[in-house]
Design a protein around this motif. Structure first.
Motif, short mmCIF file in Angstrom:
data_model
loop_
_atom_site.label_atom_id
_atom_site.label_comp_id
_atom_site.label_asym_id
_atom_site.label_seq_id
_atom_site.Cartn_x
_atom_site.Cartn_y
_atom_site.Cartn_z
N ARG A 64 -45.26 99.45 42.34
CA ARG A 64 -46.24 99.23 43.42
C ARG A 64 -46.30 100.42 44.37
O ARG A 64 -47.35 100.76 44.90
N THR A 65 -45.13 101.09 44.54
CA THR A 65 -45.10 102.28 45.40
C THR A 65 -46.09 103.32 44.85
O THR A 65 -46.85 103.93 45.60
N TYR A 66 -46.04 103.47 43.51
CA TYR A 66 -46.91 104.49 42.92
C TYR A 66 -48.34 104.00 42.72
O TYR A 66 -49.24 104.78 42.46
N SER A 94 -49.81 102.44 45.16
CA SER A 94 -50.45 102.66 46.47
C SER A 94 -50.53 104.14 46.83
O SER A 94 -51.18 104.52 47.80
N ILE A 95 -49.87 104.96 46.00
CA ILE A 95 -49.90 106.40 46.31
C ILE A 95 -51.30 106.96 46.03
O ILE A 95 -51.99 106.48 45.15
N PHE A 96 -51.66 107.94 46.77
CA PHE A 96 -52.96 108.60 46.59
C PHE A 96 -54.12 107.62 46.62
O PHE A 96 -55.11 107.79 45.93
N ASN A 97 -53.96 106.55 47.38
CA ASN A 97 -55.05 105.60 47.40
C ASN A 97 -56.20 106.17 48.21
O ASN A 97 -56.11 106.28 49.43
#
Lengths: 98, 411
Positions: B259-261, B263-266
Motif C-alpha cells: 500500500r505504501t508503494y 500511494s507513492i507518486f499518486n
C-alpha cells in the motif's frame, strides 16, 4: 493536397503510432517478464521490503519501514524537506482519520 | 452522407487556413497545449508503471516484518524475542535480519548494508538471482557465488549503483570506518546484476560477522525480524498477536508495504496535484481567454461568413473543428512524446526531482505498462474540455447579426 487531407493523414499517423506504442508496451512487458522475476526473486531471497528509489535519507530509502512520525523526526518543528517527500502521500491511517 | 462529409471537409479546409493566418498565436497555443498533455501523460505513464512494477516485485517481500520501537523510533531487536514470536500459533518461521546504513563521505552517499538470510543461500529458488561479472555477463550460479567465490568474511557483494558511483568492481577493495574508528577493508566478491538496480542499486551484502564488527552490534541483538505465516489469511491476526505479546514491537505486514508503494507518486494527491493543478489552471485560463475572447479580426470573420451565407450551425461547426484540430494535434504529439520520454529516455525531465538529494540513484528502465484506459482518461482530460471550451462561448458570437459583427471591429 487539401488541408483536410493533411489533417486526416496526421490523425491516421497519430493513431498508427499510438497503436505501435501499445504494441511496444505489450511486447516489452512480456520481454521484461524475466527481469521482473529476477527482481522479485532477489526481493524474496534477500527479504527486501522496499524499492531503491530515494537514497537521500533512511526514511525515504525504506519508505515502508520508516518511523511512524517520519516527516517531523529531525526536530519537532521540522517540515519534510526532501523532494521525494512530496511524491508520497501520508499513510492511510492518517488520511482516513475522522 | 457523402455531401455531409464533403461539407465537413470544406469546413476543415477553411478552419485550418484560418488557423494558419494567425500562425504565431495558434502555434504558441499548440506548443503550450502539447506541453500540458506531455507532462500529464508522462506523469500518468511513470506513476502507473512504477506502481505496477512495485506491486509485482514486492509480492516476494516478507509477510511480516517486526521492528522494535523505543521512544517512537526504530531500535535494535533483542534476539530473546524470537522465541516469543515463534511460540505464537500460526507462525511458520521467524528469521532475523541484520541491516543498516553506512554513509560514505567520499561520495556523500548512503549505502544499505544487509546480511543475506543464511538459509536462503542454498535455496534452489534463488538461482534466478544472479550476480554479474565485471564484464557484464551473467553467471547462472546461485546468489552469493560468483566464479566460485562465495560471500565470506572480509568480502562484499555490491549493488550496481555502488559499483558505478565508486568506479569499483570485482576484486577491488573498499575501506570502511567501523564504529570504534578502526578501518576495515573489504574485497568485492561480486556485483549484483544491473537488471535489479531498482531494488539493489545501493545494496551491499555482507556477512553477519562482519556486519556486527562494523557497527558494534552484539550477538544478542538483530535489526528486525521477518515472520512467515502458515495461512496467508491469518497474517493480520498473527501481527495483532505479536503486538499483544510484545507491546514495544511494531509489526509491518506485506499489504502495508504494498500500500505504501500504491500511494507513492499518486498524481491525484500530495504536492503533485498542487503543482499540477496550478499548471492546468493556467492553461484553462489561457484556453478560455483564447476561445471566448474573440479578437476583432475573428469577430469580423464571423460577420463576413454570415453575410456570405454561412449559418450559425456552420460557424459553430467551424469552431468545433478548430478546437478538434488543435486539441487532437496536441494530444497525439503530447502522448507520443511522453511515451518516448518515460520509456526510452528514462524520464529525463523528472530526473532532477526524483534524484533529490541522492547522490546514488538507480539506473532503471521501467517496464511500459500502458493500457487503453490510461489513454482514454488522458483523452477526456485534455481533448474534450478544450473542444467544449471553444464551442460554448462561440454560440453567442455566432448568433449576432452579421452587420453589427462587421461594424464592431474595434479597428
Amino acid at each position: 493536397m487539401r488541408n483536410s487531407s493533411l489533417f486526416f493523414l496526421y490523425l491516421s499517423t497519430g493513431v498508427f503510432f499510438l497503436g505501435l506504442l501499445l504494441m511496444h508496451a505489450s511486447f516489452s512487458a512480456k520481454a521484461q517478464q524475466e527481469s521482473l522475476e529476477e527482481k522479485s526473486a532477489l526481493v524474496k531471497a534477500l527479504q527486501l521490503t522496499d524499492l531503491c528509489l530515494f537514497t537521500e535519507a533512511r526514511y525515504t530509502r525504506h519508505l515502508s519501514q520508516a518511523d511512524l512520525n517520519t516527516a517531523f523526526q529531525d526536530h519537532p518543528l521540522s517540515l519534510e524537506h526532501f523532494p521525494s517527500g512530496s511524491f508520497t502521500q501520508p499513510p492511510e491511517r492518517i488520511i482516513d482519520r475522522p | 452522407m457523402r455531401n455531409w462529409i464533403e461539407k465537413q471537409r470544406y469546413i476543415i479546409d477553411f478552419t485550418i487556413s484560418s488557423l494558419l493566418r494567425r500562425k504565431v498565436k495558434n502555434f504558441g497555443l499548440l506548443a503550450l497545449y502539447t506541453l500540458i498533455v506531455f507532462i500529464l501523460a508522462s506523469t500518468m505513464f511513470f506513476t502507473y508503471a512504477i506502481k505496477k512494477e512495485a506491486s509485482l516485485i514486492l509480492k516476494g517481500a516478507p509477510e511480516i516484518v517486526v521492528q522494535k520501537i523505543v521512544a517512537g523510533r526504530h531500535d535494535l531487536f533483542p534476539a530473546s524475542y524470537i522465541e516469543t514470536i515463534k511460540s505464537i500459533r500460526g507462525v511458520a518461521s521467524v528469521e532475523s535480519r541484520l541491516w543498516g546504513y553506512y554513509y560514505d563521505s567520499l561520495v556523500s552517499a548512503n549505502y544499505t548494508l544487509l546480511t543475506p538470510p543464511s538459509s536462503d543461500a542454498a535455496k534452489p529458488s534463488a538461482k534466478t538471482t544472479v550476480v554479474e561479472s565485471e564484464s557484464g555477463g551473467q553467471s547462472a550460479r546461485p546468489l552469493y557465488e560468483l566464479n566460485g567465490a562465495v560471500l565470506e568474511p572480509g568480502t562484499l557483494i555490491i549493488g550496481n549503483g555502488v559499483a558505478r558511483l565508486r568506479n569499483i568492481g570485482k576484486d577491488d577493495y573498499m575501506p570502511f570506518r567501523a564504529f570504534d574508528g578502526k578501518v576495515m577493508n573489504f574485497r568485492i566478491a561480486g556485483v549484483l546484476s544491473s537488471q535489479s538496480e531498482l531494488v539493489s542499486s545501493d545494496l551491499m551484502l555482507i556477512t553477519g560477522e562482519d556486519f556486527r564488527k562494523l557497527f558494534g552490534i552484539d550477538q544478542s541483538h538483530v535489526t528486525d525480524l521477518t515472520v512467515a505465516v502458515n495461512n496467508p489469511s491469518e497474517v493480520e491476526m498473527v501481527a495483532s498477536k505479536i503486538k499483544k505479546h510484545l507491546p514495544d514491537a511494531r509489526p509491518i505486514i506485506r499489504d502495508e508495504i504494498l500500500r505504501t508503494y500504491d500511494s507513492i507518486f499518486n498524481w491525484r494527491g500530495g504536492m503533485m496535484i498542487v503543482i499540477f493543478s496550478a499548471a492546468v489552471l493556467a492553461f484553462v485560463i489561457f484556453a478560455w481567454d483564447k476561445a471566448s475572447g474573440l479578437s476583432a479580426g475573428e469577430r469580423r470573420e464571423i460577420g463576413i461568413l454570415k453575410a456570405v451565407g454561412w449559418e450559425t450551425s456552420d460557424v459553430i461547426q467551424m469552431k468545433f473543428w478548430e478546437g478538434a484540430v488543435v486539441s487532437l494535434t496536441a494530444f497525439f504529439s503530447g502522448v507520443i512524446l511522453a511515451y518516448v520520454h518515460v520509456f526510452f529516455t528514462g524520464s529525463i525531465v523528472f530526473e532532477p526531482a526524483l534524484k533529490g538529494w541522492s547522490s546514488l540513484y538507480p539506473n532503471f528502465e521501467l517496464t511500459p505498462f500502458v493500457n487503453l484506459e490510461q489513454l482514454t482518461t488522458l483523452f477526456f482530460l485534455t481533448v474534450v474540455p478544450y473542444t467544449v471550451a471553444t464551442i460554448v462561448p462561440i454560440w453567442r458570437a455566432a448568433t449576432i447579426d452579421p452587420d453589427s459583427a462587421m461594424r464592431f471591429t474595434g479597428e
